[in-house]
Write an enzyme that holds these catalytic residues in place. Structure first.
Site, short mmCIF file in Angstrom:
data_model
loop_
_atom_site.label_atom_id
_atom_site.label_comp_id
_atom_site.label_asym_id
_atom_site.label_seq_id
_atom_site.Cartn_x
_atom_site.Cartn_y
_atom_site.Cartn_z
N MET A 84 -1.80 -7.56 6.98
CA MET A 84 -2.85 -8.40 6.26
C MET A 84 -2.88 -8.88 5.06
SD MET A 84 -5.79 -5.84 6.68
CE MET A 84 -5.60 -4.49 8.07
N SER A 85 -0.83 -9.03 4.16
CA SER A 85 -0.58 -9.80 3.32
C SER A 85 0.85 -10.57 3.63
CB SER A 85 -0.40 -8.67 2.39
OG SER A 85 0.48 -7.95 2.65
N SER B 121 0.61 -1.07 0.09
CA SER B 121 -0.27 0.42 -0.05
C SER B 121 0.56 1.28 0.09
CB SER B 121 -0.97 0.16 0.79
OG SER B 121 -1.97 -1.05 1.26
N TYR C 138 -8.48 -11.17 2.40
CA TYR C 138 -10.08 -10.10 3.02
C TYR C 138 -10.13 -9.64 1.96
CZ TYR C 138 -7.09 -5.61 2.32
OH TYR C 138 -6.32 -5.10 1.05
N GLU C 139 -9.84 -9.60 0.25
CA GLU C 139 -11.03 -8.87 -0.09
C GLU C 139 -11.54 -10.23 -0.83
OE1 GLU C 139 -8.82 -6.46 -3.84
OE2 GLU C 139 -7.26 -7.69 -2.84
N HIS D 248 -6.76 3.80 6.60
CA HIS D 248 -6.49 4.06 5.23
C HIS D 248 -5.57 5.05 4.43
CE1 HIS D 248 -5.68 0.72 1.86
NE2 HIS D 248 -6.38 1.64 1.35
N HIS E 109 -5.73 -9.95 -1.77
CA HIS E 109 -5.50 -10.29 -0.05
C HIS E 109 -6.53 -10.85 -0.14
CE1 HIS E 109 -4.16 -6.02 -1.15
NE2 HIS E 109 -3.32 -5.91 0.03
N ASN F 83 2.02 2.88 10.97
CA ASN F 83 1.38 3.39 11.99
C ASN F 83 2.06 2.71 13.23
OD1 ASN F 83 -0.42 1.69 10.02
ND2 ASN F 83 -0.59 1.60 12.43
N HIS G 97 -4.29 0.34 -4.42
CA HIS G 97 -3.81 -0.78 -5.10
C HIS G 97 -3.94 -0.38 -6.50
CE1 HIS G 97 -2.17 -3.00 -1.78
NE2 HIS G 97 -3.37 -2.84 -1.07
N ALA H 157 2.96 -2.43 3.64
CA ALA H 157 2.24 -1.97 4.55
C ALA H 157 2.52 -1.73 6.04
CB ALA H 157 1.69 -0.70 4.28
N1 HPA Z 1 -2.42 -3.41 11.30
C1 HPA Z 1 -2.85 -4.34 10.14
N2 HPA Z 1 -2.34 -4.27 9.07
C2 HPA Z 1 -2.11 -2.78 8.62
C3 HPA Z 1 -1.93 -2.17 9.73
C4 HPA Z 1 -2.10 -2.44 11.36
O1 HPA Z 1 -2.19 -1.21 12.39
N3 HPA Z 1 -0.98 -0.93 9.18
C5 HPA Z 1 -0.85 -0.89 7.47
N4 HPA Z 1 -1.19 -2.18 7.62
#
Ligand code: HPA
Length: 276
Positions: free
Chosen positions: A215-216, A32, A89-90, A251, A87, A239, A63, A117
């Site tokens: 998540m990837s 991302s 989750y998609e 996001h 992903h 973050n 993306h 990310a």
């Molecule tokens: N958690 C999960 N996935 C992420 C995060 C997070 O804080 N930041 C960017 N992708």
């Protein structure tokens, strides 16, 4: 009978071979906000995923969903960059998520860079930091290798002792030192998402040994390992994970951090890849 993953990857690979007309030396998956790296390449060929037979489509904002193939400046290396990935989750199965990796395997690519990310679970990490992935924990709790086995894809029970190449990690540390870029080394933990974690979950992840959460990446790394690729993994800490600092996670902030560090990130990636 349904078409096997092996055959689907062969179909995608055949199409790409016709388009690209040269061998791919290194494949890169961009996380991302990190899409800018692809712009560095010279003599670019851009192939939207929807043109590649059997690829799914990327649905996530940030993306863009295309393969960019080109030469890395200052080298003779042909790089294939995935701007956008699929992903779990998609709603895709992990077979769909990892089909691009199977396709690289069918194209005989042996060198892979996975980026993402991630949230910083380690309290020493700050937003904007980079983390070299030394190992992962698969808290998605599902393997992309589940299901009927196909020997043509690799071993049924592949070893996972060194998913992230020790040699590549050394290249990364040396490259970061030369550029004066701080590079943490840590464990990436994958969750299914798409919601971010609760503060209680983040405390649990820390106890379990995570330095970063996302998540990837993990399904892709497992498939790459099974196919005998050498993998480098780098997380951009976009973050602090939930509860580590005040405030919420969104996001847009994740994307913005990617854009903010993309220059530095691209420099580092270029230097590492030149050594691979
Ligand atoms: N958690 C999960 N996935 C992420 C995060 C997070 O804080 N930041 C960017 N992708």
């Amino acid at each position: 009978m349904s078409v096997s993953i092996f055959e689907r990857a062969q179909t995608s690979a055949r199409y790409l071979r016709e388009q690209i007309k040269r061998e791919i030396d290194v494949a890169v998956v961009l996380g991302s906000g990190l899409g800018a790296f692809a712009e560095k390449l010279e003599e670019k060929l851009i192939i939207p995923y929807e043109q590649i037979p059997d690829f799914a489509r990327s649905t996530v904002e940030g993306h863009s969903g295309r393969l960019v193939v080109g030469t890395l400046p200052g080298t003779a290396l042909t790089i294939a960059v995935m701007q956008g990935r699929f992903h779990y989750y998609e709603g895709y199965s992990l077979e769909e998520v990892t089909l691009p990796l199977r396709t690289f395997g069918a194209l005989n690519v042996k060198r892979l860079v996975l980026t993402n990310a991630a949230g910083g679970v380690n309290t020493a990490y700050r937003a904007g930091d980079l983390m070299l992935i030394t190992d992962h924990i698969n808290l998605m709790m599902i393997s992309p290798l589940r299901g009927q086995h196909d020997d043509r894809l690799g071993a049924r029970f592949p070893d996972m002792t060194e998913v992230y190449s020790r040699a590549y990690r050394q290249f990364a540390l040396e490259s970061a030192a030369e550029l004066g870029i701080k590079l943490h080394e840590g464990v990436y933990m994958s969750l299914q998402g798409p919601n971010y974690e609760t503060p209680a979950e983040v405390r649990m992840l820390r106890l379990l040994g995570a330095d970063a959460v996302g998540m990837s990446t993990v399904p892709e790394a497992i498939v790459a390992r099974q196919m005998g690729m050498q993998t480098l993994g780098i997380s951009l800490i976009t973050n602090a994970a939930a509860g580590v600092e005040e405030g919420e996670i969104n996001h847009a902030e994740v994307m913005e951090m990617g854009q903010r560090v993309s220059g530095q990130f691209g420099q580092l990636l270029s230097k590492i890849i030149a050594r691979m």
